[in-house]
Motif scaffolding. Structure first.
Motif, short mmCIF file in Angstrom:
data_model
loop_
_atom_site.label_atom_id
_atom_site.label_comp_id
_atom_site.label_asym_id
_atom_site.label_seq_id
_atom_site.Cartn_x
_atom_site.Cartn_y
_atom_site.Cartn_z
N LEU A 3 41.23 -35.77 -37.94
CA LEU A 3 41.28 -34.56 -37.58
C LEU A 3 41.92 -33.59 -38.71
CD1 LEU A 3 42.37 -35.03 -33.96
CD2 LEU A 3 39.96 -34.45 -34.62
N THR A 4 41.55 -32.43 -38.61
CA THR A 4 42.34 -31.52 -39.45
C THR A 4 43.74 -31.39 -38.93
OG1 THR A 4 41.78 -29.52 -38.41
CG2 THR A 4 40.35 -29.90 -40.10
N GLY A 5 44.73 -31.03 -39.71
CA GLY A 5 46.08 -30.68 -39.39
C GLY A 5 46.11 -29.86 -38.04
N ALA A 6 45.35 -28.69 -38.19
CA ALA A 6 45.43 -27.81 -36.95
C ALA A 6 44.58 -28.60 -35.72
CB ALA A 6 44.44 -26.27 -37.22
N GLN A 7 43.57 -29.44 -35.87
CA GLN A 7 42.89 -29.92 -34.67
C GLN A 7 43.89 -30.92 -34.00
OE1 GLN A 7 39.50 -31.59 -36.40
NE2 GLN A 7 38.21 -29.62 -36.27
N ALA A 8 44.60 -31.71 -35.19
CA ALA A 8 45.63 -32.67 -34.55
C ALA A 8 46.76 -31.96 -33.85
CB ALA A 8 46.01 -33.33 -35.86
N SER A 9 47.04 -30.87 -34.35
CA SER A 9 48.32 -30.28 -33.60
C SER A 9 47.85 -29.86 -32.13
CB SER A 9 48.78 -29.15 -34.26
OG SER A 9 49.71 -28.54 -33.91
N ALA A 10 46.56 -29.23 -32.04
CA ALA A 10 46.25 -28.92 -30.87
C ALA A 10 45.93 -29.99 -29.98
CB ALA A 10 44.81 -27.90 -31.06
N LEU A 11 45.38 -30.93 -30.43
CA LEU A 11 45.18 -32.05 -29.63
C LEU A 11 46.33 -33.01 -28.99
CD1 LEU A 11 43.29 -34.08 -28.26
CD2 LEU A 11 43.28 -35.56 -30.40
N ALA A 12 47.47 -32.83 -30.00
CA ALA A 12 48.65 -33.34 -29.54
C ALA A 12 49.43 -32.48 -28.61
CB ALA A 12 49.82 -33.46 -30.52
N VAL A 13 49.21 -31.24 -28.47
CA VAL A 13 49.81 -30.38 -27.52
C VAL A 13 48.83 -30.50 -26.10
CG1 VAL A 13 50.00 -27.89 -26.71
CG2 VAL A 13 50.59 -28.52 -29.00
N ILE A 14 47.70 -30.74 -26.08
CA ILE A 14 46.88 -31.02 -25.11
C ILE A 14 47.31 -32.28 -24.41
CG2 ILE A 14 44.51 -31.52 -24.20
CD1 ILE A 14 43.52 -29.53 -26.36
N VAL A 15 47.50 -33.35 -25.32
CA VAL A 15 48.01 -34.63 -24.71
C VAL A 15 49.09 -34.72 -24.03
CG1 VAL A 15 48.64 -37.08 -25.32
CG2 VAL A 15 46.57 -35.88 -26.26
N HIS A 16 50.10 -33.98 -24.86
CA HIS A 16 51.54 -33.72 -24.21
C HIS A 16 51.33 -32.91 -22.89
CE1 HIS A 16 55.77 -33.53 -24.18
NE2 HIS A 16 55.83 -32.24 -23.92
N ALA A 17 50.67 -31.85 -22.76
CA ALA A 17 50.58 -30.98 -21.68
C ALA A 17 49.82 -31.58 -20.35
CB ALA A 17 50.03 -29.78 -21.98
N GLY A 18 49.19 -32.53 -20.73
CA GLY A 18 48.26 -33.07 -19.75
C GLY A 18 46.95 -32.31 -19.46
N GLU A 19 47.18 -30.86 -19.01
CA GLU A 19 46.37 -30.11 -18.83
C GLU A 19 46.74 -28.55 -19.32
OE1 GLU A 19 45.31 -30.04 -14.56
OE2 GLU A 19 43.77 -31.67 -15.04
N ILE A 20 45.78 -27.95 -19.94
CA ILE A 20 46.34 -26.57 -20.45
C ILE A 20 45.11 -25.58 -20.54
CG2 ILE A 20 46.18 -27.29 -22.86
CD1 ILE A 20 48.82 -25.78 -23.43
N THR A 21 45.40 -24.28 -20.51
CA THR A 21 44.03 -23.54 -20.67
C THR A 21 44.13 -23.21 -22.33
OG1 THR A 21 45.37 -21.53 -20.60
CG2 THR A 21 44.50 -22.34 -18.36
N PRO A 22 42.93 -22.77 -22.62
CA PRO A 22 42.83 -22.61 -23.86
C PRO A 22 43.64 -21.35 -24.36
CG PRO A 22 40.62 -22.77 -23.08
CD PRO A 22 41.68 -22.95 -21.85
N GLN A 37 41.12 -22.25 -10.08
CA GLN A 37 41.92 -21.10 -9.93
C GLN A 37 40.83 -19.79 -10.26
OE1 GLN A 37 45.08 -21.12 -8.46
NE2 GLN A 37 44.85 -23.40 -8.46
N ASP A 38 40.32 -20.05 -11.35
CA ASP A 38 39.80 -18.56 -12.01
C ASP A 38 38.48 -19.13 -12.59
OD1 ASP A 38 38.68 -16.57 -13.57
OD2 ASP A 38 40.86 -16.19 -14.66
N GLY A 39 37.51 -18.78 -12.15
CA GLY A 39 36.26 -19.28 -12.48
C GLY A 39 35.92 -18.88 -14.06
N ARG A 40 36.61 -17.86 -14.61
CA ARG A 40 36.10 -17.30 -15.93
C ARG A 40 36.97 -18.30 -16.93
NH1 ARG A 40 38.55 -11.82 -15.82
NH2 ARG A 40 40.07 -12.89 -14.35
N SER A 41 37.91 -18.85 -16.47
CA SER A 41 38.88 -19.77 -17.21
C SER A 41 38.44 -21.40 -17.11
CB SER A 41 40.21 -19.52 -16.90
OG SER A 41 41.05 -20.33 -17.72
N ALA A 42 39.22 -21.97 -18.16
CA ALA A 42 38.83 -23.46 -18.18
C ALA A 42 40.09 -24.25 -18.36
CB ALA A 42 37.62 -24.05 -19.55
N ILE A 43 40.08 -25.48 -18.09
CA ILE A 43 41.46 -26.44 -18.23
C ILE A 43 40.87 -27.39 -19.42
CG2 ILE A 43 42.84 -27.89 -17.06
CD1 ILE A 43 43.28 -25.25 -16.04
#
Length: 147
Positions: free
Chosen positions: A33-52, A86-92
């Motif tokens: 992954l790029t640095g930005a992708q790896a950072s985002a993925l690490a946050v997602i892994v740590h959070a469990g679930e998160i909105t964009p 909770q919100d059909g317009r949003s994603a997890i």
């Protein structure tokens, strides 16, 4: 401690941190992954679930920039996106097993050189370094919202 000395020490910490990150990043010569992708993925892994939107805010990037990273992570099967109840317009967003393994394996590759170098320190040097870590972690906890 004088303001000038504090500034000088802060500058040394900043340079050391930047050098450390470059050194450890170089320990992974073929990152998936790029640095930005790896950072985002690490946050997602740590959070469990998160909105964009939450992810973009935590990573301090614009929503469209994060949307591109999220799209790439989805294409690589690193994350999955499900509609929010909770919100059909949003994603997890959540990490897939492949995404979690990628973060785990990358951390292991990047941690290895530092662990090896620390193993060469004297007991006193390791103790000094270990003593500074909780202080640095506390500074980060106080100064970075949501940490």
């Amino acid at each position: 401690m004088s303001g000038h000395k504090v500034h000088d020490e802060a500058q040394r910490w900043t340079m050391a941190a930047a050098t450390l990150v470059r050194w450890l990043r170089a320990a992974d010569p073929n990152p998936v992954l790029t640095g930005a992708q790896a950072s985002a993925l690490a946050v997602i892994v740590h959070a469990g679930e998160i909105t964009p939107s939450q992810l973009a805010a935590l990573e301090e990037v614009a929503r469209p920039t994060m949307a591109r990273n999220v799209s790439q992570l989805e294409k690589l099967s690193m994350i999955q996106r499900i509609a929010s109840t909770q919100d059909g317009r949003s994603a997890i967003l959540s990490a897939t097993p492949i995404g979690r393994a990628t973060i785990h394996d990358g951390h292991a590759r990047r941690t290895a050189p530092l662990a090896a170098a620390m193993g060469k320190l004297t007991a006193e040097e390791r103790e000094v370094l270990s003593g500074a870590l909780p202080v640095l972690e506390e500074i980060l906890r106080r100064e970075i919202p949501g940490r």
